[in-house]
Design a protein around this motif. Sequence first.
Motif, PDB file in Angstrom:
ATOM      1  N   THR A  34       0.828  -1.202   0.000  1.00  0.00           N
ATOM      2  CA  THR A  34       0.000   0.000   0.000  1.00  0.00           C
ATOM      3  C   THR A  34       0.865   1.256   0.000  1.00  0.00           C
ATOM      4  O   THR A  34       1.261   1.728   1.055  1.00  0.00           O
ATOM      5  CB  THR A  34      -0.938  -0.006   1.232  1.00  0.00           C
ATOM      6  OG1 THR A  34      -1.642  -1.238   1.249  1.00  0.00           O
ATOM      7  CG2 THR A  34      -1.929   1.141   1.168  1.00  0.00           C
ATOM      8  N   GLY A  37      -2.087   5.382  -0.133  1.00  0.00           N
ATOM      9  CA  GLY A  37      -3.531   5.281  -0.321  1.00  0.00           C
ATOM     10  C   GLY A  37      -3.973   4.306  -1.392  1.00  0.00           C
ATOM     11  O   GLY A  37      -5.126   3.940  -1.447  1.00  0.00           O
ATOM     12  N   LEU A  38      -3.080   3.927  -2.281  1.00  0.00           N
ATOM     13  CA  LEU A  38      -3.384   2.910  -3.278  1.00  0.00           C
ATOM     14  C   LEU A  38      -2.613   1.656  -2.921  1.00  0.00           C
ATOM     15  O   LEU A  38      -1.599   1.711  -2.240  1.00  0.00           O
ATOM     16  CB  LEU A  38      -2.987   3.364  -4.689  1.00  0.00           C
ATOM     17  CG  LEU A  38      -3.813   4.485  -5.298  1.00  0.00           C
ATOM     18  CD1 LEU A  38      -3.210   4.916  -6.626  1.00  0.00           C
ATOM     19  CD2 LEU A  38      -5.256   4.057  -5.496  1.00  0.00           C
ATOM     20  N   GLN A  39      -3.095   0.555  -3.400  1.00  0.00           N
ATOM     21  CA  GLN A  39      -2.418  -0.717  -3.166  1.00  0.00           C
ATOM     22  C   GLN A  39      -1.764  -1.157  -4.470  1.00  0.00           C
ATOM     23  O   GLN A  39      -2.392  -1.117  -5.528  1.00  0.00           O
ATOM     24  CB  GLN A  39      -3.463  -1.742  -2.713  1.00  0.00           C
ATOM     25  CG  GLN A  39      -2.897  -2.985  -2.105  1.00  0.00           C
ATOM     26  CD  GLN A  39      -4.030  -3.869  -1.566  1.00  0.00           C
ATOM     27  OE1 GLN A  39      -5.032  -4.064  -2.213  1.00  0.00           O
ATOM     28  NE2 GLN A  39      -3.835  -4.400  -0.372  1.00  0.00           N
ATOM     29  N   CYS A  87      -8.660  -7.828  -4.936  1.00  0.00           N
ATOM     30  CA  CYS A  87      -9.548  -6.662  -4.800  1.00  0.00           C
ATOM     31  C   CYS A  87     -10.788  -6.986  -3.976  1.00  0.00           C
ATOM     32  O   CYS A  87     -11.780  -6.248  -4.045  1.00  0.00           O
ATOM     33  CB  CYS A  87      -9.983  -6.180  -6.186  1.00  0.00           C
ATOM     34  SG  CYS A  87      -8.654  -5.507  -7.182  1.00  0.00           S
ATOM     35  N   ARG A  93     -12.313  -1.737  -8.267  1.00  0.00           N
ATOM     36  CA  ARG A  93     -11.326  -1.080  -7.396  1.00  0.00           C
ATOM     37  C   ARG A  93     -10.004  -0.844  -8.129  1.00  0.00           C
ATOM     38  O   ARG A  93      -9.138  -0.128  -7.632  1.00  0.00           O
ATOM     39  CB  ARG A  93     -11.064  -1.929  -6.151  1.00  0.00           C
ATOM     40  CG  ARG A  93     -12.219  -1.881  -5.154  1.00  0.00           C
ATOM     41  CD  ARG A  93     -11.924  -2.644  -3.876  1.00  0.00           C
ATOM     42  NE  ARG A  93     -10.620  -2.346  -3.317  1.00  0.00           N
ATOM     43  CZ  ARG A  93      -9.894  -3.219  -2.615  1.00  0.00           C
ATOM     44  NH1 ARG A  93     -10.366  -4.429  -2.359  1.00  0.00           N
ATOM     45  NH2 ARG A  93      -8.719  -2.881  -2.146  1.00  0.00           N
ATOM     46  N   ALA A 159      -7.496   0.754  -5.590  1.00  0.00           N
ATOM     47  CA  ALA A 159      -8.005   1.647  -4.534  1.00  0.00           C
ATOM     48  C   ALA A 159      -8.239   0.847  -3.270  1.00  0.00           C
ATOM     49  O   ALA A 159      -8.674  -0.313  -3.322  1.00  0.00           O
ATOM     50  CB  ALA A 159      -9.289   2.308  -4.983  1.00  0.00           C
ATOM     51  N   SER A 160      -7.950   1.448  -2.141  1.00  0.00           N
ATOM     52  CA  SER A 160      -8.198   0.785  -0.859  1.00  0.00           C
ATOM     53  C   SER A 160      -9.679   0.519  -0.680  1.00  0.00           C
ATOM     54  O   SER A 160     -10.512   1.275  -1.166  1.00  0.00           O
ATOM     55  CB  SER A 160      -7.680   1.646   0.297  1.00  0.00           C
ATOM     56  OG  SER A 160      -6.279   1.849   0.154  1.00  0.00           O
ATOM     57  N   ALA A 161      -9.972  -0.558   0.039  1.00  0.00           N
ATOM     58  CA  ALA A 161     -11.389  -0.936   0.246  1.00  0.00           C
ATOM     59  C   ALA A 161     -12.099   0.054   1.130  1.00  0.00           C
ATOM     60  O   ALA A 161     -11.572   0.752   1.911  1.00  0.00           O
ATOM     61  CB  ALA A 161     -11.456  -2.320   0.885  1.00  0.00           C
TER      62      ALA A 161
END
Length: 161
Positions: A34, A37-39, A87, A93, A159-161
């Motif tokens: 991560t 903010g993004l994975q 995801c 996502r 995108a983070s969950a």
Amino acid sequence: MTKETPEQRLAAAQFALPPAPTPRGNYAPYCAITPGGLQWVSVAGQVSRQDGVPMSGQCRTDDDIAPASRAAEVAMRNALAALQAACGGHLDRVAQIVRLRGFIRAAPEFTRHAAVLDAASAVLRTAFPTQPLPARSALGVSSLPDQTWIEIEIDALVASA
């Protein structure tokens, strides 16, 4: 009006995803970190195996491009199934597929690797029509697991969950 998901676009194009692949060795089907903010998700190599059965072959001439391309579609669907698992089951996502690597089992005289990998890129375009295509490498190799036509790796920002 609801937004169409990548899974729905793939199914409409007859590219339904299989269950997420089970590793056939000592590796994970994907790795996620991560950054900001993004994975970052790196999907392990997925071969052209449909319902557990390897699609085997070797590119020697232009006549092999069509069956190898079908195998590339299957390998990409397997890679997307692993990404979907990363995801939490929702490909919407995926912010960006950033890298596609395709390893094509080919004879030394075969040079049309990019033409085979175009089929995998087309599956990505179907799933993510508004995203730019990723950076891509198409490599010829002498051997792949179960003598399959192709193995695909993808890296994505999610995108983070």
